[in-house]
Write a protein that holds these residues in place. Sequence first.
Motif, PDB file in Angstrom:
ATOM      1  N   LEU A 287      -7.750  -2.177  -0.283  1.00 29.21           N
ATOM      2  CA  LEU A 287      -7.381  -0.858   0.241  1.00 29.21           C
ATOM      3  C   LEU A 287      -8.250  -0.473   1.438  1.00 29.21           C
ATOM      4  O   LEU A 287      -7.794   0.233   2.341  1.00 29.21           O
ATOM      5  CB  LEU A 287      -7.470   0.202  -0.859  1.00 29.21           C
TER       6      LEU A 287
ATOM      7  N   ALA B  85      -5.405   4.132   4.972  1.00 26.37           N
ATOM      8  CA  ALA B  85      -5.803   4.318   3.567  1.00 26.37           C
ATOM      9  C   ALA B  85      -6.338   5.730   3.345  1.00 26.37           C
ATOM     10  O   ALA B  85      -7.045   6.284   4.189  1.00 26.37           O
ATOM     11  CB  ALA B  85      -6.863   3.294   3.188  1.00 26.37           C
ATOM     12  N   GLN B  86      -5.975   6.288   2.204  1.00 21.97           N
ATOM     13  CA  GLN B  86      -6.362   7.650   1.827  1.00 21.97           C
ATOM     14  C   GLN B  86      -7.103   7.603   0.484  1.00 21.97           C
ATOM     15  O   GLN B  86      -7.040   6.602  -0.231  1.00 21.97           O
ATOM     16  CB  GLN B  86      -5.101   8.524   1.684  1.00 21.97           C
TER      17      GLN B  86
ATOM     18  N   VAL C  35       0.515   5.790  -0.903  1.00 29.19           N
ATOM     19  CA  VAL C  35      -0.363   6.925  -1.172  1.00 29.19           C
ATOM     20  C   VAL C  35       0.296   7.780  -2.258  1.00 29.19           C
ATOM     21  O   VAL C  35       1.455   8.184  -2.113  1.00 29.19           O
ATOM     22  CB  VAL C  35      -0.599   7.770   0.102  1.00 29.19           C
TER      23      VAL C  35
ATOM     24  N   PRO D  21       2.666   4.708   3.835  1.00 24.74           N
ATOM     25  CA  PRO D  21       1.672   4.952   4.900  1.00 24.74           C
ATOM     26  C   PRO D  21       2.247   4.664   6.279  1.00 24.74           C
ATOM     27  O   PRO D  21       3.271   4.052   6.426  1.00 24.74           O
ATOM     28  CB  PRO D  21       0.548   3.981   4.561  1.00 24.74           C
TER      29      PRO D  21
ATOM     30  N   HIS E 175       0.834  -1.211   0.000  1.00 16.87           N
ATOM     31  CA  HIS E 175       0.000   0.000   0.000  1.00 16.87           C
ATOM     32  C   HIS E 175       0.871   1.265   0.000  1.00 16.87           C
ATOM     33  O   HIS E 175       1.792   1.392   0.803  1.00 16.87           O
ATOM     34  CB  HIS E 175      -0.901  -0.032   1.237  1.00 16.87           C
TER      35      HIS E 175
ATOM     36  N   SER F 124      -4.913   6.347  -2.267  1.00 22.02           N
ATOM     37  CA  SER F 124      -4.144   5.125  -1.999  1.00 22.02           C
ATOM     38  C   SER F 124      -4.207   4.178  -3.192  1.00 22.02           C
ATOM     39  O   SER F 124      -5.225   4.103  -3.895  1.00 22.02           O
ATOM     40  CB  SER F 124      -4.713   4.402  -0.772  1.00 22.02           C
ATOM     41  N   ARG F 125      -3.128   3.441  -3.379  1.00 19.09           N
ATOM     42  CA  ARG F 125      -3.078   2.363  -4.375  1.00 19.09           C
ATOM     43  C   ARG F 125      -2.222   1.231  -3.828  1.00 19.09           C
ATOM     44  O   ARG F 125      -1.430   1.419  -2.914  1.00 19.09           O
ATOM     45  CB  ARG F 125      -2.435   2.839  -5.701  1.00 19.09           C
TER      46      ARG F 125
END
Length: 100
Positions: free
Chosen positions: A72, A78-79, A52, A100, A50, A82-83
């Motif tokens: 996610l 998570a934002q 961002v 993160p 993860h 996020s990816r």
Amino acid sequence: MTLIRFHRPDGSLDREVEADEGANLLDVAQEAGQPLEGTCGKQMSCSTCHVVLDPDSFARSGAPSEDEDYLLDLAFDAQPTSRLACQVAVSGGEMMVRMP
Ligand code: FES
């Protein structure tokens, strides 16, 4: 080549690297010494990759799939941008990637 800036969780710059357009972001991050485990080997069954992205890079990377969105939702901190790095191909221009 694309300039990628990797940032620490506090937002400070950790490292800048150049990568070929189309390269897998998880591969680039790991080669740059970033702390992404990638436990499932890009099978999209963990969320240890993860990251961002900045809003422009997120927009260029395309929308996450439904399965990626599900993972996610379970990821720490998570934002909206996020990816999972294993699902992102390096795009043109600059990319800003925060751990993160
Ligand atoms: S390496 Fe497991 S989801 Fe990306």
